[in-house]
Design an enzyme around this catalytic site. Sequence first.
Site, PDB file in Angstrom:
ATOM      1  N   LYS A  35       0.846  -1.204   0.000  1.00 57.17           N
ATOM      2  CA  LYS A  35       0.000   0.000   0.000  1.00 57.17           C
ATOM      3  C   LYS A  35       0.879   1.251   0.000  1.00 57.17           C
ATOM      4  O   LYS A  35       2.095   1.159   0.236  1.00 57.17           O
ATOM      5  CB  LYS A  35      -0.891  -0.026   1.232  1.00 57.17           C
ATOM      6  N   TYR A 262      15.879  31.146   4.797  1.00 57.09           N
ATOM      7  CA  TYR A 262      14.787  31.914   5.383  1.00 57.09           C
ATOM      8  C   TYR A 262      14.919  32.021   6.901  1.00 57.09           C
ATOM      9  O   TYR A 262      15.295  31.051   7.565  1.00 57.09           O
ATOM     10  CB  TYR A 262      13.436  31.222   5.093  1.00 57.09           C
TER      11      TYR A 262
HETATM   12  C1  LIG Z   1      -3.270  -4.247   8.163  1.00 60.37           C
HETATM   13  C2  LIG Z   1      -1.781  -4.117   8.100  1.00 60.37           C
HETATM   14  N1  LIG Z   1      -1.022  -5.224   8.104  1.00 60.37           N
HETATM   15  C3  LIG Z   1       0.321  -5.164   8.044  1.00 60.37           C
HETATM   16  C4  LIG Z   1       0.977  -3.950   7.999  1.00 60.37           C
HETATM   17  C5  LIG Z   1       2.475  -3.927   7.914  1.00 60.37           C
HETATM   18  O1  LIG Z   1       3.074  -3.340   9.033  1.00 60.37           O
HETATM   19  P1  LIG Z   1       4.664  -3.178   9.079  1.00 60.37           P
HETATM   20  O2  LIG Z   1       4.994  -2.173   8.027  1.00 60.37           O
HETATM   21  O3  LIG Z   1       4.938  -2.690  10.460  1.00 60.37           O
HETATM   22  O4  LIG Z   1       5.246  -4.502   8.803  1.00 60.37           O
HETATM   23  C6  LIG Z   1       0.233  -2.767   8.018  1.00 60.37           C
HETATM   24  C7  LIG Z   1       0.913  -1.471   8.014  1.00 60.37           C
HETATM   25  O5  LIG Z   1       0.495  -0.464   8.464  1.00 60.37           O
HETATM   26  C8  LIG Z   1      -1.192  -2.848   8.059  1.00 60.37           C
HETATM   27  O6  LIG Z   1      -1.957  -1.752   8.068  1.00 60.37           O
END
Ligand SMILES: Cc1ncc(COP(=O)(O)O)c(C=O)c1O
Length: 380
Positions: A35, A262
């Site tokens: 994602k 700045y």
């Molecule tokens: C539902 C879910 N599973 C797994 C993960 C993976 O987590 P990590 O990046 O800590 O391994 C996430 C990350 O936010 C998540 O939202």
Amino acid sequence: MHRRTTATINLSNLRSNLREIKKHSHSEKVCFMIKANAYGHGLVEVAKACEEVVDSFGIISLEEAAELRVSGVKAPLWLFSNLWKESIADLEKLSVTPVIGDFSSLDHFLSNSSSDKKFHLKFNTGMNRFGFRLNQKDLLLQKLEGFEGRVEGLATHMLDGNAYRDEKGACSRQLHEFKEFLRAFPKLANKQLHIYKSAPALLNDPPIHTDEYFQWIRPGIASYGCRPETSFPVTCNLKPVMQLESCLLSFQEIKAGESVSYSSTWTAERDSLIGVVQIGYADGLKRCLSNKVSFLVAGQRVPQVGNICMDYCMVDLTKVRDQVKEGQQVVIFGQQADKIISVEEVASLASTIPYEILTSIASRVNRQYKEDESREEPTR
Ligand SMILES: Cc1ncc(COP(=O)(O)O)c(C=O)c1O
């Protein structure tokens, strides 16, 4: 390439990390979280490079799914999000499996999807974001009546990355609660279970809970070569995946007492050579890092000075003044000669976590992909 600020992504290291995580996790299968543009690394490129070493991909939107499918990615996609009524047609068309954690999404899905479409259920064991609560058991049992065969997996999400060895910690409480769910839904016995993210796979000896059998792990951050938090104890062999670099555009010789950028937040104590670097907060270099962070130039650490601007920032090059020229490489994080600046270090200086640093890297930063010479044999 006019703007030379670049994130170089080592795909061989990414695959190596995924294999390492799988080995340490004792899970048979990996749902790789890609994602948020694969945590800033490039959704499609990362998915294509890793399709052969993982079993599914974790996404949070159907837009991500469409991009992946158009690019030819065929692996199972698991959607960790709510569902609107109108999402269901796309879900089917794009062959996406939803992980459902609220009644509205469940109703939309069960009333509008075809009768063989599978789904996962998510339980809330303490994160309090998505997921059914134990006290909603009766209503959930009622809604699932006759649909149990379509449930493919059961999930929860751990809220504390650091507590896997603490028998009284949040992780233990969440596991306990998850087992309560399993007992409460006997008709859902023998489903695929997934609860762990990166963190437990990074611990050297198994975390106290690995006697529990969870077929899947859902790693994100560790796959990208980072620890969840700067202090997290990592003993498994993670390789860095992204190097963020830019270049020197021009120079200013300034006198002691003159300020830079700045609001004059930095003033030279001696005559100094200041370099202008082609990276700013619009590239994802957070402004709160101003006067805190260092970069690598000519094989040495040099301090960033003055407020970080939208498109540029400045470095004090006085100590390497004889070794710099226009166009020269500046490493923001990554390696130069024998020096390393980690994402975790940058995150800690910005009082945040590596996730935010990686996902903040703007789309205008060029992404370049590299493979090590000898491409490893595909394994699952
Ligand atoms: C539902 C879910 N599973 C797994 C993960 C993976 O987590 P990590 O990046 O800590 O391994 C996430 C990350 O936010 C998540 O939202």
